[in-house]
Motif scaffolding. Structure first.
Motif, PDB file in Angstrom:
ATOM      1  N   ARG A  41      -1.835  -1.755  -7.005  1.00 35.10           N
ATOM      2  CA  ARG A  41      -1.257  -1.011  -6.686  1.00 35.10           C
ATOM      3  C   ARG A  41      -0.190  -1.462  -5.166  1.00 35.10           C
TER       4      ARG A  41
ATOM      5  N   LYS B 162      -1.856   1.039  -1.932  1.00 35.03           N
ATOM      6  CA  LYS B 162      -1.729   2.771  -1.752  1.00 35.03           C
ATOM      7  C   LYS B 162      -3.468   2.249  -1.350  1.00 35.03           C
TER       8      LYS B 162
ATOM      9  N   SER C  18      -6.100   5.954  -2.579  1.00 33.40           N
ATOM     10  CA  SER C  18      -6.662   6.061  -2.995  1.00 33.40           C
ATOM     11  C   SER C  18      -6.950   5.240  -4.087  1.00 33.40           C
ATOM     12  N   SER C  19      -6.547   3.903  -4.017  1.00 31.55           N
ATOM     13  CA  SER C  19      -7.412   2.633  -4.022  1.00 31.55           C
ATOM     14  C   SER C  19      -9.144   3.046  -4.338  1.00 31.55           C
TER      15      SER C  19
END
Length: 158
Positions: A127, A130, A133-134
């Motif tokens: 991603r 990020k 959020s990961s």
């Protein structure tokens, strides 16, 4: 009328032959399960799958018999280089190395810790940084795995 010549990708015919050899190896190992072929033996299902693999491999080999390789590839060394560049891209190599590290880490740490680190690292990598959020996605995945296996299925994970 112009007939379009079908092309195989670099290394595809070699892969087809390796798939056939692997299928024969699976058949050999499946036969060794009960030292024979009996309809109700433990090896009957693996033998059936191995036979399906062999038939499929032969069908693939047969379908590729008339295909030609790209005319820009002149020799086996050049085909090998094209194969490596097409099939071993950076993201595949990174995932393979991290997966091997994950499998080794399960032995030294718990399943949940190593799986969380693996998922978090792969999510951050794929991603493109990020992080928050990961980490949230990895935490949610571990929570779901824990609830499913420990509470619902009552399976102990190491």
């Amino acid at each position: 009328m112009i007939k379009k010549i079908e092309r195989v990708r670099a290394g595809e015919k070699v892969f087809d032959w390796l798939l056939l050899l692997f299928s024969i190896g699976v058949l050999f190992e499946a036969y060794r399960i009960d030292d024979g072929l009996r309809l109700n033996s433990a090896g009957s299902f693996p033998i059936g799958l191995a036979l399906i693999m062999i038939v499929s491999s032969l069908a693939i080999l047969f379908s590729h018999r008339r295909k030609q390789r790209d005319p820009t590839i002149l020799n086996a060394a050049q085909e090998f280089k094209v194969f490596l560049s097409e099939h071993f891209k950076t993201h595949i190599i990174v995932f393979s190395i991290v997966s091997m590290m994950y499998l080794a880490a399960i032995v030294w740490t718990s399943f949940y810790i190593s799986t969380f680190i693996f998922l978090a690292a792969m999510f951050v990598y794929y991603r493109q940084g990020k992080i928050i959020s990961s980490l949230l996605i990895a935490s949610l995945a571990i929570a779901v795995i824990y609830v499913l296996f420990t509470m619902v299925f009552r399976v102990y994970l190491p």
